[in-house]
Scaffold this motif. Structure first.
Motif, PDB file in Angstrom:
ATOM      1  N   ALA A 192       0.847  -1.191   0.000  1.00  0.00           N
ATOM      2  CA  ALA A 192       0.000   0.000   0.000  1.00  0.00           C
ATOM      3  C   ALA A 192       0.881   1.239   0.000  1.00  0.00           C
ATOM      4  CB  ALA A 192      -0.922   0.018   1.220  1.00  0.00           C
ATOM      5  N   GLU A 193       0.276   2.352  -0.356  1.00  0.00           N
ATOM      6  CA  GLU A 193       0.978   3.638  -0.272  1.00  0.00           C
ATOM      7  C   GLU A 193       0.966   4.142   1.168  1.00  0.00           C
ATOM      8  OE1 GLU A 193       2.571   5.252  -2.732  1.00  0.00           O
ATOM      9  OE2 GLU A 193       2.131   3.515  -4.013  1.00  0.00           O
ATOM     10  N   SER A 194       2.021   4.828   1.553  1.00  0.00           N
ATOM     11  CA  SER A 194       2.047   5.448   2.868  1.00  0.00           C
ATOM     12  C   SER A 194       1.072   6.614   2.913  1.00  0.00           C
ATOM     13  CB  SER A 194       3.457   5.949   3.191  1.00  0.00           C
ATOM     14  OG  SER A 194       3.453   6.676   4.411  1.00  0.00           O
ATOM     15  N   GLU A 195       0.326   6.705   3.990  1.00  0.00           N
ATOM     16  CA  GLU A 195      -0.594   7.832   4.175  1.00  0.00           C
ATOM     17  C   GLU A 195       0.050   8.946   4.982  1.00  0.00           C
ATOM     18  OE1 GLU A 195      -4.402   6.587   5.646  1.00  0.00           O
ATOM     19  OE2 GLU A 195      -4.520   4.882   4.265  1.00  0.00           O
ATOM     20  N   ILE A 196       1.200   8.647   5.594  1.00  0.00           N
ATOM     21  CA  ILE A 196       1.851   9.606   6.478  1.00  0.00           C
ATOM     22  C   ILE A 196       3.055  10.257   5.814  1.00  0.00           C
ATOM     23  CG2 ILE A 196       3.098   9.835   8.672  1.00  0.00           C
ATOM     24  CD1 ILE A 196       1.265   7.622   9.745  1.00  0.00           C
ATOM     25  N   ILE A 197       3.702   9.540   4.905  1.00  0.00           N
ATOM     26  CA  ILE A 197       4.909  10.020   4.207  1.00  0.00           C
ATOM     27  C   ILE A 197       5.978  10.397   5.227  1.00  0.00           C
ATOM     28  CG2 ILE A 197       5.785  11.387   2.294  1.00  0.00           C
ATOM     29  CD1 ILE A 197       3.308   9.759   1.606  1.00  0.00           C
ATOM     30  N   GLY A 198       6.247   9.458   6.113  1.00  0.00           N
ATOM     31  CA  GLY A 198       7.277   9.648   7.120  1.00  0.00           C
ATOM     32  C   GLY A 198       7.338   8.418   8.001  1.00  0.00           C
ATOM     33  N   CYS A 199       8.462   8.187   8.623  1.00  0.00           N
ATOM     34  CA  CYS A 199       8.659   7.030   9.496  1.00  0.00           C
ATOM     35  C   CYS A 199       9.041   7.545  10.875  1.00  0.00           C
ATOM     36  CB  CYS A 199       9.748   6.120   8.933  1.00  0.00           C
ATOM     37  SG  CYS A 199       9.385   5.471   7.291  1.00  0.00           S
ATOM     38  N   TYR A 200       8.082   7.558  11.780  1.00  0.00           N
ATOM     39  CA  TYR A 200       8.260   8.228  13.054  1.00  0.00           C
ATOM     40  C   TYR A 200       8.236   7.241  14.213  1.00  0.00           C
ATOM     41  CZ  TYR A 200       6.767  12.037   9.964  1.00  0.00           C
ATOM     42  OH  TYR A 200       6.641  12.913   8.913  1.00  0.00           O
ATOM     43  N   VAL A 201       8.493   7.761  15.403  1.00  0.00           N
ATOM     44  CA  VAL A 201       8.301   7.040  16.648  1.00  0.00           C
ATOM     45  C   VAL A 201       7.121   7.684  17.362  1.00  0.00           C
ATOM     46  CG1 VAL A 201       9.306   6.386  18.867  1.00  0.00           C
ATOM     47  CG2 VAL A 201      10.740   6.446  16.812  1.00  0.00           C
ATOM     48  N   TYR A 202       6.218   6.865  17.880  1.00  0.00           N
ATOM     49  CA  TYR A 202       4.986   7.365  18.482  1.00  0.00           C
ATOM     50  C   TYR A 202       4.883   6.962  19.950  1.00  0.00           C
ATOM     51  CZ  TYR A 202       3.398   8.087  13.672  1.00  0.00           C
ATOM     52  OH  TYR A 202       3.290   8.498  12.367  1.00  0.00           O
ATOM     53  N   CYS A 203       4.115   7.747  20.699  1.00  0.00           N
ATOM     54  CA  CYS A 203       3.750   7.428  22.068  1.00  0.00           C
ATOM     55  C   CYS A 203       2.219   7.374  22.146  1.00  0.00           C
ATOM     56  CB  CYS A 203       4.286   8.467  23.046  1.00  0.00           C
ATOM     57  SG  CYS A 203       3.719   8.240  24.755  1.00  0.00           S
ATOM     58  N   TYR A 204       1.691   6.202  22.484  1.00  0.00           N
ATOM     59  CA  TYR A 204       0.250   6.045  22.657  1.00  0.00           C
ATOM     60  C   TYR A 204      -0.055   5.894  24.139  1.00  0.00           C
ATOM     61  CZ  TYR A 204      -4.375   3.946  22.751  1.00  0.00           C
ATOM     62  OH  TYR A 204      -5.695   3.683  23.030  1.00  0.00           O
ATOM     63  N   ASP A 205      -1.004   6.686  24.619  1.00  0.00           N
ATOM     64  CA  ASP A 205      -1.413   6.622  26.021  1.00  0.00           C
ATOM     65  C   ASP A 205      -2.788   5.960  26.105  1.00  0.00           C
ATOM     66  OD1 ASP A 205      -2.149   6.997  28.657  1.00  0.00           O
ATOM     67  OD2 ASP A 205      -1.241   8.987  28.792  1.00  0.00           O
ATOM     68  N   PRO A 206      -2.864   4.711  26.582  1.00  0.00           N
ATOM     69  CA  PRO A 206      -4.152   4.021  26.636  1.00  0.00           C
ATOM     70  C   PRO A 206      -5.105   4.594  27.682  1.00  0.00           C
ATOM     71  CG  PRO A 206      -2.459   2.692  27.680  1.00  0.00           C
ATOM     72  CD  PRO A 206      -1.759   3.866  27.063  1.00  0.00           C
ATOM     73  N   HIS A 207      -4.582   5.419  28.603  1.00  0.00           N
ATOM     74  CA  HIS A 207      -5.443   5.988  29.640  1.00  0.00           C
ATOM     75  C   HIS A 207      -6.392   7.038  29.068  1.00  0.00           C
ATOM     76  CE1 HIS A 207      -1.775   4.634  31.918  1.00  0.00           C
ATOM     77  NE2 HIS A 207      -2.732   3.981  32.527  1.00  0.00           N
ATOM     78  N   ASP A 208      -5.908   7.827  28.106  1.00  0.00           N
ATOM     79  CA  ASP A 208      -6.784   8.844  27.507  1.00  0.00           C
ATOM     80  C   ASP A 208      -6.917   8.679  25.992  1.00  0.00           C
ATOM     81  OD1 ASP A 208      -4.305   9.697  26.613  1.00  0.00           O
ATOM     82  OD2 ASP A 208      -4.254  11.508  27.840  1.00  0.00           O
ATOM     83  N   ASP A 209      -6.409   7.570  25.469  1.00  0.00           N
ATOM     84  CA  ASP A 209      -6.540   7.232  24.044  1.00  0.00           C
ATOM     85  C   ASP A 209      -5.956   8.317  23.140  1.00  0.00           C
ATOM     86  OD1 ASP A 209      -7.316   5.514  21.948  1.00  0.00           O
ATOM     87  OD2 ASP A 209      -9.190   6.623  21.658  1.00  0.00           O
ATOM     88  N   THR A 210      -4.786   8.839  23.523  1.00  0.00           N
ATOM     89  CA  THR A 210      -4.140   9.863  22.706  1.00  0.00           C
ATOM     90  C   THR A 210      -2.881   9.303  22.062  1.00  0.00           C
ATOM     91  OG1 THR A 210      -2.920  10.687  24.636  1.00  0.00           O
ATOM     92  CG2 THR A 210      -5.011  11.779  24.084  1.00  0.00           C
ATOM     93  N   ILE A 211      -2.570   9.801  20.880  1.00  0.00           N
ATOM     94  CA  ILE A 211      -1.379   9.401  20.160  1.00  0.00           C
ATOM     95  C   ILE A 211      -0.535  10.633  19.863  1.00  0.00           C
ATOM     96  CG2 ILE A 211      -2.635   9.461  17.959  1.00  0.00           C
ATOM     97  CD1 ILE A 211       0.205   7.010  18.752  1.00  0.00           C
ATOM     98  N   THR A 212       0.759  10.542  20.137  1.00  0.00           N
ATOM     99  CA  THR A 212       1.675  11.668  19.981  1.00  0.00           C
ATOM    100  C   THR A 212       2.863  11.238  19.141  1.00  0.00           C
ATOM    101  OG1 THR A 212       1.076  12.472  22.190  1.00  0.00           O
ATOM    102  CG2 THR A 212       3.099  13.349  21.227  1.00  0.00           C
ATOM    103  N   ILE A 213       3.281  12.080  18.204  1.00  0.00           N
ATOM    104  CA  ILE A 213       4.544  11.836  17.513  1.00  0.00           C
ATOM    105  C   ILE A 213       5.665  12.163  18.493  1.00  0.00           C
ATOM    106  CG2 ILE A 213       6.047  12.482  15.606  1.00  0.00           C
ATOM    107  CD1 ILE A 213       3.578  13.177  13.984  1.00  0.00           C
ATOM    108  N   ALA A 214       6.430  11.145  18.885  1.00  0.00           N
ATOM    109  CA  ALA A 214       7.493  11.358  19.871  1.00  0.00           C
ATOM    110  C   ALA A 214       8.725  11.984  19.230  1.00  0.00           C
ATOM    111  CB  ALA A 214       7.855  10.043  20.543  1.00  0.00           C
ATOM    112  N   THR A 215       9.058  11.559  18.021  1.00  0.00           N
ATOM    113  CA  THR A 215      10.179  12.163  17.297  1.00  0.00           C
ATOM    114  C   THR A 215      10.063  11.862  15.812  1.00  0.00           C
ATOM    115  OG1 THR A 215      12.592  12.353  17.126  1.00  0.00           O
ATOM    116  CG2 THR A 215      11.731  10.171  17.592  1.00  0.00           C
ATOM    117  N   VAL A 216      10.529  12.808  15.019  1.00  0.00           N
ATOM    118  CA  VAL A 216      10.662  12.606  13.575  1.00  0.00           C
ATOM    119  C   VAL A 216      12.133  12.516  13.194  1.00  0.00           C
ATOM    120  CG1 VAL A 216       8.499  13.806  13.092  1.00  0.00           C
ATOM    121  CG2 VAL A 216      10.646  15.097  13.059  1.00  0.00           C
TER     122      VAL A 216
END
Length: 284
Positions: free
Chosen positions: A130-154
């Protein structure tokens, strides 16, 4: 000193993502290309643990002992509940699908950190092309307590393996971008300071050769056990290489386990190996 290596089983096409399950005294690991997951224990040997794994790759345990899995096929992070059911935790950011989550680490606060290179979408061998929808390869932090996703670093090109230092103030990331960018890519472990749910810009920690860094793990003494083409390289916290465990197949990943935490379980091409590192730890 010589570290003894034992082959435990060889059921896979491309073995990855080993994780020690303390309650069962067993290892669960992925066969990414075989679209399966296996379970091995000394008492029971090896068996298929999940027949259709959605091209699972890296695995970790959360703070309740539930399995957290990177799925190439569904392009997300899943959790296996205690009753065996599987919950998809996160598969998008801002409505866009991830590439193919690869490896994962869980912090003591419950946050789930994972890498997202494209290897599960560049062909049908380890996922669905498939094609990338993000056009980047990042590291993420997901918090299951509040269901939030953060780009930790690019600040990585092709992030792969990931692990926290013992005090969780640092996050180590394997960058294997030399494969995709031969003229300027990296074959190194990088180290980033942890700043809430994001990371500092990071710096070089160690060059990995021969081959590339893939998965790795870190013990309580801050020894880093990193995969390379033909074995496991062991570094101290200053980046000095202390030892190499030769492995007769290309290594993908490793995890610490055993009753005393002194057994290194290694996935390498088709097989699961175990290295007894009790002697190494005791003399350091």
């Amino acid at each position: 000193m010589k570290i003894h290596l034992e082959k435990l089983c060889s059921p896979a096409i491309w073995a990855e993502g080993p994780v020690w399950i303390p309650d069962e005294k067993a290892v669960i690991f992925s066969d990414v290309k075989g679209n399966k997951m296996f379970r091995w224990s000394e008492d029971d040997g090896v068996s298929v643990w999940r027949e259709n794994s959605h091209y699972a790759n890296g695995n970790a345990l959360d703070n309740e002992g539930r399995l957290i899995t990177c799925e190439h096929g569904r392009r997300g992070i899943s959790r296996t509940e205690k009753n065996g059911s599987v919950t998809m935790l996160v598969d998008k950011i801002d409505g866009k699908r991830f590439n193919s989550p690869n490896d994962v680490a869980v912090r003591s606060d419950g946050t789930i950190w994972f890498t997202d290179p494209p290897y599960g979408i560049i062909s049908n061998a380890e996922g669905h092309k498939a094609e990338s929808e993000i056009i980047g390869c990042y590291v993420y932090c997901y918090d299951p307590h509040d269901d939030t996703i953060t780009i930790a670093t690019v600040n990585v090109q092709r992030p792969n393996g990931i692990a926290f230092s013992p005090n969780e103030k640092w996050l180590y990331i394997a960058d294997m971008s030399i494969i995709d960018f031969p003229s300027h890519g990296r074959r190194e472990l990088r180290i980033h300071s942890v700043q809430g749910k994001t990371l500092g810009c990071g710096k070089h920690f160690a060059t990995i050769s021969p081959g590339i860094p893939d998965g790795f793990c870190i013990d309580k003494f801050h020894h880093i056990y990193c995969s390379c083409e033909d074995g496991i390289l062991i570094f101290n916290k200053y980046g000095k290489k202390l030892y190499k465990i030769p492995v007769p197949e290309r290594v993908s990943n490793c995890t610490l386990g055993g009753i005393h935490g002194d057994q290194l379980y290694i996935t390498a091409t088709t097989s699961l190996y175990c290295a007894d590192i009790s002697g190494f730890i005791s003399v350091k």
